[in-house]
Design an enzyme around this catalytic site. Structure first.
Site, PDB file in Angstrom:
ATOM      1  N   LYS A 104      14.654 100.819 -61.288  1.00 31.53           N
ATOM      2  CA  LYS A 104      13.540 101.739 -61.035  1.00 31.53           C
ATOM      3  C   LYS A 104      13.316 102.706 -62.201  1.00 31.53           C
ATOM      4  CE  LYS A 104      14.162 101.500 -56.028  1.00 31.53           C
ATOM      5  NZ  LYS A 104      12.943 100.678 -55.829  1.00 31.53           N
ATOM      6  N   CYS A 105      13.615 102.252 -63.384  1.00 36.33           N
ATOM      7  CA  CYS A 105      13.465 103.062 -64.592  1.00 36.33           C
ATOM      8  C   CYS A 105      12.130 102.739 -65.271  1.00 36.33           C
ATOM      9  CB  CYS A 105      14.631 102.783 -65.536  1.00 36.33           C
ATOM     10  SG  CYS A 105      14.540 103.620 -67.135  1.00 36.33           S
ATOM     11  N   GLY A 106      11.599 103.682 -66.017  1.00 32.97           N
ATOM     12  CA  GLY A 106      10.365 103.431 -66.747  1.00 32.97           C
ATOM     13  C   GLY A 106      10.526 102.381 -67.834  1.00 32.97           C
ATOM     14  N   THR A 108      12.472  99.630 -67.334  1.00 36.95           N
ATOM     15  CA  THR A 108      12.952  98.419 -66.670  1.00 36.95           C
ATOM     16  C   THR A 108      12.146  97.191 -67.069  1.00 36.95           C
ATOM     17  OG1 THR A 108      13.795  99.651 -64.760  1.00 36.95           O
ATOM     18  CG2 THR A 108      13.329  97.308 -64.434  1.00 36.95           C
TER      19      THR A 108
END
Length: 247
Positions: A104-106, A108
């Protein structure tokens, strides 16, 4: 609770550093603007800057390299997403790229996409990617290890192993990550700064280089390609500048 507060503080400090680097905020103030500031306002600004300095110094201290007895990645045993032991000695003779991943990382989408592309290109040439889900950075890997594995394999067709979730910082960091950080600290300390920090490892299990979040998988392709020929090649010069460039 203290660890959570500390990690949150470091994350905020890292974001501030990125914010300043991108020019969103300027530290250059005109003489006229400076005169308008009240003594109390100037004192508050100086206090905040001093606080940031101490946060930075504490992060350097906490990120200092820890001495570890192991001399090779191949000496470690980790667990796969189902909890079974995996002795990393099975990867002897292969060039490895170890990455702490998050779903859920920018970063990813870009990292997972390029990791898949990189793996497909070099998997038959003695190259392997080892992914380690981590939930330490703003809780961006909140699910189980198996959910993280399923996410990588389903959405990004990952064919490389996705292991059990680990901690990469702090006293409870996985022994493997203590070794990786001790082998390649940055000028900001050894602490992992964010998701998708990458460690390039030689066929002998020696850590060759470390790449921060902003160094995309494809940007280090030339280093991976040339490792079997010249192990000492170091490709990434852009790291060690702020939290995103410094793993």
């Amino acid at each position: 609770m203290n660890n959570i507060i500390w990690e949150y503080s470091i994350t905020r400090f890292n974001y501030l550093g990125l914010f300043l680097m991108k020019g969103k905020t300027s530290c250059n103030v005109s003489a006229t603007e400076s005169k308008k500031r009240s003594p109390a306002r100037k004192k508050d600004i100086n206090k905040r800057l001093l606080s940031l300095f101490f946060i930075f110094e504490r992060e350097r201290e906490m990120g200092a390299s820890v001495s570890v007895p192991e001399r090779s990645v191949h000496q470690f045993t980790v667990k796969d997403s189902s909890g079974k032991d995996v002795n990393l000695s099975i990867y002897q003779g292969k060039v490895l790229l170890l990455v702490n991943v998050a779903s859920k990382c920018g970063f990813t989408e870009s990292n997972y996409t390029q990791l898949t592309e990189l793996y497909r290109k070099y998997k038959d040439q003695g190259f392997e990617i080892l992914a380690f889900p981590c939930n330490q950075f703003l809780y961006q890997e909140p699910g189980t290890s198996q959910e993280a594995h399923e996410f990588a394999c389903t959405r990004f067709q990952a064919e490389y192993p996705v292991f059990q979730k680990v901690r990469v910082n702090g006293q409870n960091a996985a022994p493997l990550y203590k070794f990786l950080k001790a082998s390649k600290p940055t000028f900001l300390g050894s602490r992992i700064k964010w998701n998708f920090t990458k460690f390039l490892v030689s066929k002998d299990g020696i850590v060759i280089d470390r790449y921060g979040t902003m160094a995309t998988p494809l940007s280090i392709e030339v280093c991976i390609h040339s490792l079997p020929i010249q192990i000492v090649l170091s490709y990434t010069i852009i790291c060690d500048v702020g939290f995103m460039f410094c793993g």
